[in-house]
Design a protein around this motif. Structure first.
Motif, PDB file in Angstrom:
ATOM      1  N   UNK A   1      15.602  -7.948 -50.160  1.00 29.08           N
ATOM      2  CA  UNK A   1      16.572  -8.685 -49.366  1.00 29.08           C
ATOM      3  C   UNK A   1      17.138  -7.778 -48.297  1.00 29.08           C
ATOM      4  N   UNK A   2      17.710  -8.387 -47.256  1.00 31.12           N
ATOM      5  CA  UNK A   2      18.416  -7.621 -46.247  1.00 31.12           C
ATOM      6  C   UNK A   2      19.725  -8.328 -45.942  1.00 31.12           C
ATOM      7  N   UNK A   3      20.616  -7.613 -45.284  1.00 28.28           N
ATOM      8  CA  UNK A   3      21.883  -8.201 -44.861  1.00 28.28           C
ATOM      9  C   UNK A   3      22.131  -7.825 -43.408  1.00 28.28           C
ATOM     10  N   UNK A   4      23.125  -8.454 -42.791  1.00 29.43           N
ATOM     11  CA  UNK A   4      23.432  -8.175 -41.396  1.00 29.43           C
ATOM     12  C   UNK A   4      23.972  -6.764 -41.190  1.00 29.43           C
ATOM     13  N   UNK A   5      24.363  -6.090 -42.262  1.00 28.11           N
ATOM     14  CA  UNK A   5      24.884  -4.730 -42.129  1.00 28.11           C
ATOM     15  C   UNK A   5      23.804  -3.665 -42.303  1.00 28.11           C
ATOM     16  N   UNK A   6      22.598  -4.051 -42.673  1.00 29.96           N
ATOM     17  CA  UNK A   6      21.509  -3.089 -42.852  1.00 29.96           C
ATOM     18  C   UNK A   6      21.062  -2.514 -41.509  1.00 29.96           C
ATOM     19  N   UNK A   7      20.436  -1.357 -41.568  1.00 29.69           N
ATOM     20  CA  UNK A   7      19.899  -0.733 -40.354  1.00 29.69           C
ATOM     21  C   UNK A   7      18.407  -0.425 -40.461  1.00 29.69           C
ATOM     22  N   UNK A   8      17.859  -0.430 -41.665  1.00 31.41           N
ATOM     23  CA  UNK A   8      16.423  -0.211 -41.860  1.00 31.41           C
ATOM     24  C   UNK A   8      15.803  -1.485 -42.421  1.00 31.41           C
ATOM     25  N   UNK A   9      14.660  -1.867 -41.867  1.00 27.82           N
ATOM     26  CA  UNK A   9      14.048  -3.134 -42.244  1.00 27.82           C
ATOM     27  C   UNK A   9      12.557  -2.960 -42.465  1.00 27.82           C
ATOM     28  N   UNK A  10      11.985  -3.859 -43.274  1.00 31.20           N
ATOM     29  CA  UNK A  10      10.537  -3.864 -43.458  1.00 31.20           C
ATOM     30  C   UNK A  10      10.069  -5.312 -43.583  1.00 31.20           C
ATOM     31  N   UNK A  11       8.833  -5.568 -43.177  1.00 29.44           N
ATOM     32  CA  UNK A  11       8.302  -6.929 -43.271  1.00 29.44           C
ATOM     33  C   UNK A  11       8.412  -7.467 -44.695  1.00 29.44           C
ATOM     34  N   UNK A  12       8.748  -8.742 -44.790  1.00 34.49           N
ATOM     35  CA  UNK A  12       8.866  -9.398 -46.082  1.00 34.49           C
ATOM     36  C   UNK A  12      10.290  -9.482 -46.595  1.00 34.49           C
ATOM     37  N   UNK A  13      11.197  -8.684 -46.046  1.00 34.41           N
ATOM     38  CA  UNK A  13      12.589  -8.782 -46.479  1.00 34.41           C
ATOM     39  C   UNK A  13      13.150 -10.136 -46.077  1.00 34.41           C
ATOM     40  N   UNK A  14      14.032 -10.670 -46.920  1.00 38.95           N
ATOM     41  CA  UNK A  14      14.563 -12.023 -46.706  1.00 38.95           C
ATOM     42  C   UNK A  14      16.081 -12.033 -46.789  1.00 38.95           C
ATOM     43  N   UNK A  15      16.660 -12.994 -46.088  1.00 37.99           N
ATOM     44  CA  UNK A  15      18.076 -13.294 -46.217  1.00 37.99           C
ATOM     45  C   UNK A  15      18.165 -14.810 -46.378  1.00 37.99           C
TER      46      UNK A  15
END
Length: 169
Positions: free
Chosen positions: A38-52
């Protein structure tokens, strides 16, 4: 009714009951918690497949018009995408089975497009957005019985498709 699921299909934060039937014809029920990326609007690192997953975007009944109560979330989404301009995302709309056949066209497709159009009007590059309507094909609760279960099936899922998008791509 039983459904086959892969571990990757489980949604984070949800509790699932799994019925195991043993060879000696005894059945037990256990609960597991899914750990999805999962990711949130406060994250700074991302990878394909992450969901919110959000339930903060609401529409007129059986219509693609976005309700004003959705404005705070959509403002946050715009700011997030504007700040992280290398993200390419899918906007996946889901509905519950009660309203899935109310129209011959895909209501969830039109709703996902309405959100995408709003973001494009505000300046997000359309190449970064993939609107997709899932109708009732991926419910969190199969054959939902309570209003709470129906509400959980009506959702917007933002999925990161690429974390390094550029206009040259």
């Amino acid at each position: 009714m039983f459904h086959n699921l892969d571990i990757g299909d489980l949604v984070g934060g949800m509790t699932y009951k799994i019925r195991l039937t043993m060879l000696i014809w005894m059945a037990n029920t256990i609960s597991i918690a899914a750990q999805a990326q999962e990711f949130s609007f406060s994250d700074t690192l991302f990878s394909p497949g992450q969901k919110l997953t959000t339930y903060s975007v609401n529409f007129e009944l059986a219509r693609p018009e976005i309700l004003e109560s959705s404005t705070p979330f959509l403002d946050s989404l715009f700011q997030f995408l504007n700040q992280h301009d290398s993200l390419n995302i899918e906007l996946g709309m889901h509905c519950d089975e009660r309203y899935s056949n109310m129209s011959s066209t895909c209501l969830t497709c039109r709703r996902a497009k309405a959100i995408t159009d709003l973001l494009i009007q505000r300046g997000i590059d359309p190449e970064r957005l993939l609107p997709k309507g899932y109708n009732d094909t991926e419910p969190l609760f199969f054959q939902a019985k309570t209003e709470e279960e129906h509400q959980k099936n009506r959702r917007l899922v933002l999925t990161i498709l690429s974390a390094n998008w550029s206009e040259e791509d």
